[in-house]
Scaffold this motif. Structure first.
Motif, PDB file in Angstrom:
ATOM      1  N   PRO A 539     -17.198   9.824  -4.363  1.00  0.00           N
ATOM      2  CA  PRO A 539     -17.314  11.294  -4.343  1.00  0.00           C
ATOM      3  C   PRO A 539     -18.766  11.724  -4.528  1.00  0.00           C
ATOM      4  O   PRO A 539     -19.585  10.979  -5.082  1.00  0.00           O
ATOM      5  CB  PRO A 539     -16.450  11.725  -5.525  1.00  0.00           C
ATOM      6  N   LYS A 540     -19.092  12.907  -4.041  1.00  0.00           N
ATOM      7  CA  LYS A 540     -20.462  13.391  -4.142  1.00  0.00           C
ATOM      8  C   LYS A 540     -20.911  13.443  -5.600  1.00  0.00           C
ATOM      9  O   LYS A 540     -20.142  13.741  -6.494  1.00  0.00           O
ATOM     10  CB  LYS A 540     -20.584  14.780  -3.517  1.00  0.00           C
ATOM     11  N   GLY A 541     -22.177  13.182  -5.788  1.00  0.00           N
ATOM     12  CA  GLY A 541     -22.739  13.174  -7.130  1.00  0.00           C
ATOM     13  C   GLY A 541     -23.207  11.775  -7.493  1.00  0.00           C
ATOM     14  O   GLY A 541     -23.436  10.924  -6.634  1.00  0.00           O
ATOM     15  N   ALA A 542     -23.345  11.546  -8.779  1.00  0.00           N
ATOM     16  CA  ALA A 542     -23.918  10.285  -9.270  1.00  0.00           C
ATOM     17  C   ALA A 542     -22.851   9.311  -9.750  1.00  0.00           C
ATOM     18  O   ALA A 542     -23.141   8.448 -10.571  1.00  0.00           O
ATOM     19  CB  ALA A 542     -24.898  10.582 -10.395  1.00  0.00           C
ATOM     20  N   ILE A 543     -21.626   9.442  -9.241  1.00  0.00           N
ATOM     21  CA  ILE A 543     -20.559   8.556  -9.709  1.00  0.00           C
ATOM     22  C   ILE A 543     -20.868   7.103  -9.370  1.00  0.00           C
ATOM     23  O   ILE A 543     -20.665   6.198 -10.175  1.00  0.00           O
ATOM     24  CB  ILE A 543     -19.213   8.985  -9.103  1.00  0.00           C
ATOM     25  N   ASP A 720     -29.632  20.894  -4.159  1.00  0.00           N
ATOM     26  CA  ASP A 720     -29.166  21.416  -5.437  1.00  0.00           C
ATOM     27  C   ASP A 720     -28.537  20.330  -6.318  1.00  0.00           C
ATOM     28  O   ASP A 720     -27.824  20.615  -7.256  1.00  0.00           O
ATOM     29  CB  ASP A 720     -28.144  22.526  -5.216  1.00  0.00           C
ATOM     30  N   SER A 721     -28.811  19.095  -6.003  1.00  0.00           N
ATOM     31  CA  SER A 721     -28.205  18.010  -6.781  1.00  0.00           C
ATOM     32  C   SER A 721     -29.260  17.277  -7.594  1.00  0.00           C
ATOM     33  O   SER A 721     -29.881  16.341  -7.139  1.00  0.00           O
ATOM     34  CB  SER A 721     -27.486  17.028  -5.851  1.00  0.00           C
ATOM     35  N   ILE A 724     -28.315  13.610  -8.359  1.00  0.00           N
ATOM     36  CA  ILE A 724     -28.609  12.611  -7.342  1.00  0.00           C
ATOM     37  C   ILE A 724     -30.057  12.201  -7.426  1.00  0.00           C
ATOM     38  O   ILE A 724     -30.407  11.036  -7.318  1.00  0.00           O
ATOM     39  CB  ILE A 724     -28.290  13.161  -5.936  1.00  0.00           C
ATOM     40  N   ASP A 725     -30.943  13.188  -7.636  1.00  0.00           N
ATOM     41  CA  ASP A 725     -32.362  12.877  -7.768  1.00  0.00           C
ATOM     42  C   ASP A 725     -32.591  11.931  -8.952  1.00  0.00           C
ATOM     43  O   ASP A 725     -33.325  10.968  -8.856  1.00  0.00           O
ATOM     44  CB  ASP A 725     -33.148  14.179  -7.963  1.00  0.00           C
ATOM     45  N   GLU A 726     -31.923  12.245 -10.046  1.00  0.00           N
ATOM     46  CA  GLU A 726     -32.120  11.414 -11.230  1.00  0.00           C
ATOM     47  C   GLU A 726     -31.650   9.986 -10.986  1.00  0.00           C
ATOM     48  O   GLU A 726     -32.249   9.029 -11.426  1.00  0.00           O
ATOM     49  CB  GLU A 726     -31.345  12.021 -12.407  1.00  0.00           C
TER      50      GLU A 726
END
Length: 727
Positions: A539-543, A720-721, A724-726
């Motif tokens: 899923p979208k994000g840092a999972i 806006d994520s 994700i950058d981190e």
């Protein structure tokens, strides 16, 4: 009487090594082993084995360790008791017994059980079976030998090996036979680590007791010996006059020990005793040198403090004094244990159901078995099949680093160096080292028979001692030298013929070490790599990054544990650290993995999603290095685990068919875990190319309105994520 009864119970538990005597219960004579006899002029007196009184107390009468008897004297109360008529070779039921004494002394002390002359009994058979103590040595026994001291000089010595010598003296009880005695010892070894001497019933370590000195700790203590050495409890630390010091390259350990102690192998005066010696590195662990040797403490004179000797028939016993004043206790020991003399006859041991080893030590007339100067050994290996055969000589039970005599049908047997498990590492020694004599190999009636004679001590080669040795036995499936379908590792005492399967210590520990390695490098690390390669499936994000990080941190934690186990038990076993390929690879992997983990924690971060900045060169270098080191570590982990399976199998003599099946299963698993990685690398590359080519970009994704494309995976980065950058 109560005190003596309590003493009887204590002595019953005190002395190990009894024959399995039968005993009488409820008037029934049970099966027993015939005991040692004492000869008089007209009659043989058989010492009774064991009797039981009406209260259920049992008393032993008969042989103890070779050269000794334990006597529990009894007296019959004829008014109320009856004694059954029975064969003198048996032990019968005495319905009413009154114990009046107990003593431990040498078997040649003429300890004859007799009737009491002052007692009138109309039943001759009953009188014949009653007994009284006839030796004054039953009184005032001092089990601690507190009144005894060691002499200033130890006048006896035994050279264990060229680097170790045991100096000793024995101090017997005073008066002689009245109690315990002392063994005064000084062990001198050319070494700088721990040293020890042990007392054994059969020349082996298991079940023995040892006195071990550790210079680094300035301690000399008693240990119980099995496959390892365990410090005995404080109440059993009965050594006296202990010291250990280092002087002119020698470790010198001094101690004084009681001859007889509860639950321990006794030291027998007037008999041969089996001792063992070992030494290791600075900390107590696996021994780097081991030997068993026999010490003959000589003959012992007959006691002269017998107050009364009365024959069972009432005959004059003065003629007993005309017998020899000395009885060699080793003669009495012959019936208790039959040691083979492998210097005079061919001894043999069945290495495996289809592999027999015969051997004989060729002892020159001008040397002893302990020194064994210029000794040689004649060996004959018989294999029930037609193939090459081998007898190897090892210091640790491992193939690599050992030496062997290998016989190939059609060729003369030769000495080989075993430097690896591949054929390239099994090479003949130089011509100058080929010193075998009478070497031959024949195939007859379906059997392969290899014979040779080898010098036991040769310069630059593993020494064969007349005592304990570690041998390797192997045979092939054809007459072409190659993979061996059968192998054995065994400890063999060449002088006694005693053999046992070599059992390396800490099997369960190293098994756990391997399981942890498999979980870390065979499961978690491949899963961490796959979570990164297939991040777009999450899923979208840092999972995906949470999984990636969790897998890696858990794998690193397991790696720390298994690495610590390896270091700790390598020290405990007394072997060298980071000496072989497996150890060196493990150390290199541990260092690189540590850098990899902390490099990931303190990595250079991506530019902010809301900025137009590009990745810094430092970030690009880190990404390349992170991928490269990760791939290298994973490949090394795969190789390291396979090598570990082979080492474990060799160390603990795992059946080769089982080892082969485990290796096949292992590589099948690695293939399953590696296939997604290979596919993921290809898929990630294709995906990245598509995203970087505007003509191939997916119409559902607006790259220009995104935070850019992550060059690691080709994933579009939303502006806006921040998470994700981190990541």
């Amino acid at each position: 009487v109560g005190i003596v009864v309590a003493a009887a119970r204590i002595f019953g538990q005190l002395f190990r090594g009894y024959e399995e005597f039968g005993y009488a219960r409820n008037g029934i004579c049970l099966e027993q082993t015939e005991l040692e006899t004492l000869a008089t002029e007209e009659r043989e007196v058989h010492l009774l084995a064991e009797v039981e009184d009406e209260m259920g107390l049992r008393f032993r009468l008969g042989s103890w360790q070779p050269g000794y008897v334990i006597i529990v004297a009894i007296s019959q109360e004829t008014d109320n008791c009856q004694v059954e008529d029975c064969d003198p070779h048996q032990s019968c039921s005495h319905t009413c017994l009154d114990m009046i004494g107990i003593s431990v002394m040498r078997a040649h002390c003429a300890m004859i059980l007799s009737t009491d002359d002052d007692e009138e009994d109309d039943d001759d058979e009953a009188s014949e079976n009653s007994a009284t103590v006839i030796s004054s040595t039953t009184a005032d026994v001092d089990p601690t030998a507190a009144n005894l001291t060691c002499p200033d000089a130890l006048d006896q010595s035994t050279q264990i090996d060229p680097s170790a010598t045991l100096y000793y003296a024995v101090v017997t009880s005073n008066p002689d036979g009245s109690g315990n005695g002392l063994f005064c010892g000084r062990l001198e070894v050319e070494d700088d680590g721990w040293i020890g001497v042990g007392f054994s019933s059969d020349g082996t370590m298991d079940g023995s007791q040892g006195v071990i000195g550790i210079p680094a700790e300035s301690t000399v203590l008693k240990y119980a010996l099995t496959s390892t050495a365990t410090l005995v409890t404080e109440d059993r630390q009965t050594l006296r006059n202990t010291s250990i010091k280092e002087m002119d390259g020698m470790i010198i350990m001094e101690f004084t020990k009681l001859l007889i102690e509860e639950g321990e192998v006794p030291i027998l005066v007037g008999a041969q005793n089996d001792f063992i010696h070992a030494r290791g590195q600075s900390e107590l662990g696996f021994h780097t040198n081991y030997a068993s040797f026999r010490v003959d403490l000589g003959t012992y004179p007959v006691e002269e403090d017998i107050d009364e000797v009365v024959d069972l028939e009432g005959d004059d016993m003065d003629e007993v004094e005309d017998e020899s004043d000395e009885v060699t206790a080793s003669a009495l020991a012959d019936d208790a244990q039959d040691f083979k003399d492998c210097t005079r006859e061919m001894c043999e041991t069945q290495v495996s159901p289809d592999f027999l080893l015969k051997y004989q030590i060729n002892l020159p007339s001008d040397t002893t078995l302990d020194l064994c100067e210029n000794c040689s050994i004649s060996m004959e290996a018989v294999y029930d099949g037609e193939a090459w055969v081998s007898i190897g000589f090892s210091t640790d039970g491992m193939m690599i680093g050992s030496e062997a005599v290998i016989g190939i049908p059609g060729k003369i047997p030769q000495k080989y160096i075993l430097s690896s498990k591949n054929n390239e590492g099994v090479v003949p020694m130089p011509e100058s080292a080929q010193t075998l004599t009478d070497a031959s190999i024949d195939v007859k009636d379906g059997q392969t028979i290899m014979k040779f004679t080898k010098i036991m001590k040769e310069a630059g080669e593993i020494e064969i001692t007349p005592r304990e040795n570690i041998f390797l036995g192997a045979y092939g499936s054809s007459d072409v030298l190659g993979y061996h379908p059968g192998r054995s590792i065994f400890d063999l005492n060449l002088s006694s013929g005693f053999v046992e399967e070599a059992k390396a210590p800490n099997m369960s520990v190293w098994f756990v070490h391997g399981i942890l390695a498999f979980l870390a490098w065979g499961v978690l690390v491949p899963s961490a790599v796959n979570s990164s390669l297939f991040r777009e499936l999450f899923p979208k994000g840092a999972i995906w990054f949470s999984f990636h990080r969790a897998f890696n941190i858990t794998a690193f934690a397991l790696f720390v544990v298994l690495f610590s186990i390896a270091v700790s038990y390598t020290t405990k076993e007394g072997t060298d650290h980071f000496d072989d390929e497996h150890q060196k690879m493990g150390l290199a992997m541990f260092i690189l993995t540590t850098f990899q983990v902390f490099g990931g924690i303190f990595r250079p971060h991506l530019p902010s999603p809301n900025s137009d900045e590009e990745k810094t060169n430092l970030r690009r270098c880190w990404e390349s290095g992170h991928r490269l080191v990760g791939a290298a570590l994973l490949a090394c982990g795969f190789w390291q685990m396979n090598d570990g399976i082979e080492l474990f199998s060799e160390k603990y003599s795992v059946d080769e068919s089982i080892e082969e099946k485990v290796c096949i299963a292992y590589w099948v698993w690695i293939g399953i875990m590696s296939a997604p990685i290979v596919f993921g690398v290809w898929y990630s590359k294709v995906r990245k190319e598509n995203l970087n080519d505007p003509g191939k970009a997916s119409p559902a994704v607006d790259v220009t309105d995104s935070g850019g494309v992550d060059t690691d995976s080709g994933i579009v980065m939303p502006r806006d994520s921040a998470s994700i950058d981190e990541s």
